[in-house]
Design an enzyme around this catalytic site. Structure first.
Site, mmCIF file in Angstrom:
data_model
loop_
_atom_site.group_PDB
_atom_site.id
_atom_site.type_symbol
_atom_site.label_atom_id
_atom_site.label_comp_id
_atom_site.label_asym_id
_atom_site.label_seq_id
_atom_site.Cartn_x
_atom_site.Cartn_y
_atom_site.Cartn_z
ATOM 1 N N THR A 199 -13.311 31.051 52.446
ATOM 2 C CA THR A 199 -13.192 32.477 52.733
ATOM 3 C C THR A 199 -13.831 32.701 54.097
ATOM 4 O O THR A 199 -15.060 32.725 54.227
ATOM 5 C CB THR A 199 -13.926 33.295 51.644
ATOM 6 O OG1 THR A 199 -13.548 32.780 50.375
ATOM 7 C CG2 THR A 199 -13.615 34.766 51.732
ATOM 8 N N LYS A 223 -17.739 23.329 45.689
ATOM 9 C CA LYS A 223 -17.700 23.023 44.256
ATOM 10 C C LYS A 223 -17.155 21.612 44.025
ATOM 11 O O LYS A 223 -16.169 21.221 44.653
ATOM 12 C CB LYS A 223 -16.784 24.043 43.560
ATOM 13 C CG LYS A 223 -17.483 24.804 42.474
ATOM 14 C CD LYS A 223 -16.599 25.858 41.924
ATOM 15 C CE LYS A 223 -16.645 25.712 40.432
ATOM 16 N NZ LYS A 223 -15.691 26.519 39.748
ATOM 17 N N SER A 240 -30.908 17.089 46.401
ATOM 18 C CA SER A 240 -31.712 17.725 45.361
ATOM 19 C C SER A 240 -32.857 18.521 45.969
ATOM 20 O O SER A 240 -33.350 18.192 47.045
ATOM 21 C CB SER A 240 -32.290 16.673 44.415
ATOM 22 O OG SER A 240 -33.128 17.309 43.473
ATOM 23 N N GLY A 241 -33.254 19.544 45.268
ATOM 24 C CA GLY A 241 -34.390 20.339 45.731
ATOM 25 C C GLY A 241 -34.125 21.827 45.675
ATOM 26 O O GLY A 241 -34.974 22.625 46.056
ATOM 27 N N GLY A 242 -32.922 22.182 45.229
ATOM 28 C CA GLY A 242 -32.592 23.599 45.110
ATOM 29 C C GLY A 242 -32.542 24.272 46.475
ATOM 30 O O GLY A 242 -32.507 23.607 47.519
ATOM 31 N N ASN A 253 -30.879 13.569 37.921
ATOM 32 C CA ASN A 253 -30.729 14.785 37.117
ATOM 33 C C ASN A 253 -31.005 14.507 35.644
ATOM 34 O O ASN A 253 -31.592 15.335 34.957
ATOM 35 C CB ASN A 253 -29.322 15.361 37.281
ATOM 36 C CG ASN A 253 -29.154 16.072 38.604
ATOM 37 O OD1 ASN A 253 -29.946 15.878 39.523
ATOM 38 N ND2 ASN A 253 -28.149 16.889 38.716
ATOM 39 N N GLU A 266 -34.601 14.339 35.184
ATOM 40 C CA GLU A 266 -35.103 15.727 35.229
ATOM 41 C C GLU A 266 -34.974 16.363 33.832
ATOM 42 O O GLU A 266 -35.914 17.020 33.360
ATOM 43 C CB GLU A 266 -34.277 16.479 36.263
ATOM 44 C CG GLU A 266 -34.623 17.920 36.457
ATOM 45 C CD GLU A 266 -33.679 18.561 37.498
ATOM 46 O OE1 GLU A 266 -33.460 17.966 38.565
ATOM 47 O OE2 GLU A 266 -33.157 19.647 37.208
ATOM 48 N N TYR A 267 -33.853 16.148 33.158
ATOM 49 C CA TYR A 267 -33.684 16.659 31.791
ATOM 50 C C TYR A 267 -34.793 16.109 30.894
ATOM 51 O O TYR A 267 -35.376 16.829 30.092
ATOM 52 C CB TYR A 267 -32.336 16.201 31.207
ATOM 53 C CG TYR A 267 -31.159 17.108 31.428
ATOM 54 C CD1 TYR A 267 -30.782 17.496 32.711
ATOM 55 C CD2 TYR A 267 -30.380 17.547 30.359
ATOM 56 C CE1 TYR A 267 -29.678 18.302 32.922
ATOM 57 C CE2 TYR A 267 -29.270 18.358 30.558
ATOM 58 C CZ TYR A 267 -28.924 18.727 31.841
ATOM 59 O OH TYR A 267 -27.830 19.522 32.040
ATOM 60 N N LYS A 291 -25.563 22.326 32.786
ATOM 61 C CA LYS A 291 -24.368 22.281 33.633
ATOM 62 C C LYS A 291 -23.655 20.943 33.538
ATOM 63 O O LYS A 291 -22.616 20.752 34.147
ATOM 64 C CB LYS A 291 -24.747 22.581 35.082
ATOM 65 C CG LYS A 291 -24.948 24.067 35.331
ATOM 66 C CD LYS A 291 -24.992 24.338 36.809
ATOM 67 C CE LYS A 291 -24.984 25.811 37.117
ATOM 68 N NZ LYS A 291 -25.352 26.049 38.518
ATOM 69 N N SER A 310 -12.806 -13.109 15.135
ATOM 70 C CA SER A 310 -12.382 -13.514 16.476
ATOM 71 C C SER A 310 -11.177 -14.444 16.394
ATOM 72 O O SER A 310 -10.350 -14.458 17.295
ATOM 73 C CB SER A 310 -13.541 -14.163 17.226
ATOM 74 O OG SER A 310 -14.093 -15.193 16.446
#
Ligand code: 2AM
Length: 483
Positions: free
Chosen positions: A37, A78, A131-133, A189, A192-193, A262, A479
């Site tokens: 945009t 995105k 990373s780091g927001g 990530n 981080e969780y 997310k 097998s």
């Protein structure tokens, strides 16, 4: 503007993109900004970027034309379709040796696909974990670049300049080929969780077993933040606990206990299953969020399903120390699991990962930044071939001092009926990993009993045999059928 030559272009003027551009500008780089945009470019130049050297472009062609060669174009859009769309549009505008950097949260397999697809064009593709927001992006993020190695010398000066610094060293270094950067970001990530879930469980135990108030808990986290647990997440937990709403009451107890996500933790769990690596703590952290989201169902179940009383009659101070050590021990285990996953993926994809430098990249700038990551960096610097963090002498010693506290915390949680899935997973992994003998002998026997899947004898590893357990089954193994 015609002869202005920008060092790099950045596409995507959402908050992360804007802040990264401002960060680059403040370090002396000339950045050309573009956005799908296009009006957002003008808005950015007239507001946030006012008074800077940042230039704007009205089209991709204009953007490419103002770049120094080799051209560097960074995407902060995105993940998924938006990245694909822009890369497709950029290909005809770029030439051999130019560089596309995807700094979004793309899946590493997408990055791998683009690296391969761009190879014949000579355009170098980079997938970079950021990373780091918002704050990190503006003042120093953790950056994890991977992809075409030939691009690294060209982008290194920019990204090492804008990244966070830990003891003077940039939290940005070359990770590895194709999707390695985004894979490392995904594991970050996931970790981080795990870290967040562990803190939540410890908070739950402090609140419901010890009956501590908000300010008392804030004080405990403040103390912990001065020692080996010193980290961003412990620090913000302290501040969250202290935080008062506009009515003067603590805000935290008013927040609905249903977690969102997310998906990046989930991807780590899926990768763990795909690569066959027991990354149990992160898995439990993802599932704990899923369980929390069943709020209405839990409220109903709480009225009918019995549990024990949570009354605590022990020494509170002693138990708090158990909790501190349990949290530390579980963190060691979680990171050990995360690095196991990195090691396995590196083996499969032939990435030459430098584990010490990955720890250093996470040491500052990102959400999991901590003093602890400095110790992990040291462990891998001392022994780059270290097969598991738990086998490092420093962490081995720390674990021997903390494992009994982890048991005390898990046992108390179980007796009190307070769920502690991540702490429990850490302990189960620890005991499994250090077990000389596991009951998998029985498992193998069961598989052979009902499915003729064969087993090995301890005395003959590598030789698979089948037993006719019932007398009426055949002597042919599964097998054999597959042949
Ligand atoms: P926009 O401002 O035009 O919406 C974060 O959402 C960034 O990704 C924004 O810069 C946004 O552009 C961009 N974005 C989201 N979806 C997109 C798409 N399908 N194609 C191109 N850009 C997209």
């Amino acid at each position: 503007m015609a002869d202005t030559k920008a060092d790099i272009a950045l596409i995507g003027l959402a908050v992360m993109g804007q802040n990264l551009i401002l960060n680059m500008d403040s370090k002396g780089f000339v950045v050309c900004a573009f956005n799908r945009t296009v009006e957002k470019v003008d808005h950015f130049l007239a507001n946030e970027a006012k008074g800077t050297k940042i230039i704007g472009a009205k089209s991709l062609a204009e953007m490419v034309a103002c770049l120094k060669k080799p051209r560097k174009v960074m995407l902060l859009v995105k993940a998924g379709a938006a990245v694909d769309e822009f890369v497709k549009k950029l290909i005809p505008l770029l030439e051999k040796g130019d560089i596309i950097i995807d700094g979004g949260n793309s899946q590493y397999l997408d990055t791998q696909r683009w690296c391969k697809q761009l190879e014949p064009t000579g355009i170098h593709y980079i997938g970079m974990g950021v990373s780091g927001g918002e704050d990190g992006a503006r003042y120093g993020p953790s950056l994890m670049p991977g992809g075409h190695p030939a691009a690294w010398p060209h982008i290194k000066p920019i990204f090492q300049a804008i990244s966070a610094k830990a003891n003077g060293e940039p939290c940005c270094d070359w990770v590895g080929e194709d999707g390695a950067g985004h894979f490392v970001k995904m594991v970050h990530n996931g970790i981080e969780y795990g870290d967040m879930q562990l803190i939540c469980e410890v908070y739950h135990l402090m609140k419901d077993v010890l009956g501590l108030g908000q300010d008392e808990m804030a004080k405990v986290f403040d103390d912990w933040n001065k020692g080996e647990l010193d980290s961003f997440l412990i620090e913000i937990t302290r501040d969250i606990l202290k935080f008062k709403d506009t009515d003067g009451k603590h805000l935290l107890p008013k927040i609905r206990d249903a977690a969102g996500q997310k998906g990046t933790g989930k991807w780590t769990g899926i990768s763990a299953l795909e690569y066959g690596v027991p990354v149990t703590l992160i898995g439990e952290a993802v599932f704990a969020r899923c369980l929390s989201a069943l709020k209405d169902e839990r409220v109903k179940a709480s009225q009918s399903l019995p549990g024990p009383s949570t009354k605590f009659d022990g020494d509170k101070k002693e138990f708090l120390e158990h909790l501190r050590k349990a949290l530390y021990a579980s963190k060691v285990i979680s990171y050990a699991q995360g690095f196991m996953l990195l090691r396995e993926a590196a083996k499969v994809h032939k990435w030459n990962l430098n584990y010490g430098s990955i720890a250093l990249m996470w040491r500052g700038g990102c959400i999991i930044r901590s003093v602890f990551l400095g110790n992990i960096k040291d462990a891998y610097t001392k022994n780059p071939q270290l097969s598991n963090l738990l086998l490092d002498p420093y962490f081995g010693e720390r674990m021997s001092g903390a494992q009994s506290s982890l048991r005390a915390a898990v046992a108390r949680a179980a007796l009190a009926g307070v769920p502690a899935p991540a702490l429990s997973a850490a302990l189960a992994f620890y005991d499994g990993y250090r077990a000389h003998v596991l009951p998998a002998n029985l498992l193998q026997a069961q598989r052979d009993y009902f499915g003729a899947h064969t087993y090995e004898l301890l005395s003959k590893p590598g030789t698979f045999v089948h037993t006719n357990w019932t007398g009426h089954g055949g002597n042919v193994s599964a097998s054999t059928y597959n042949n």
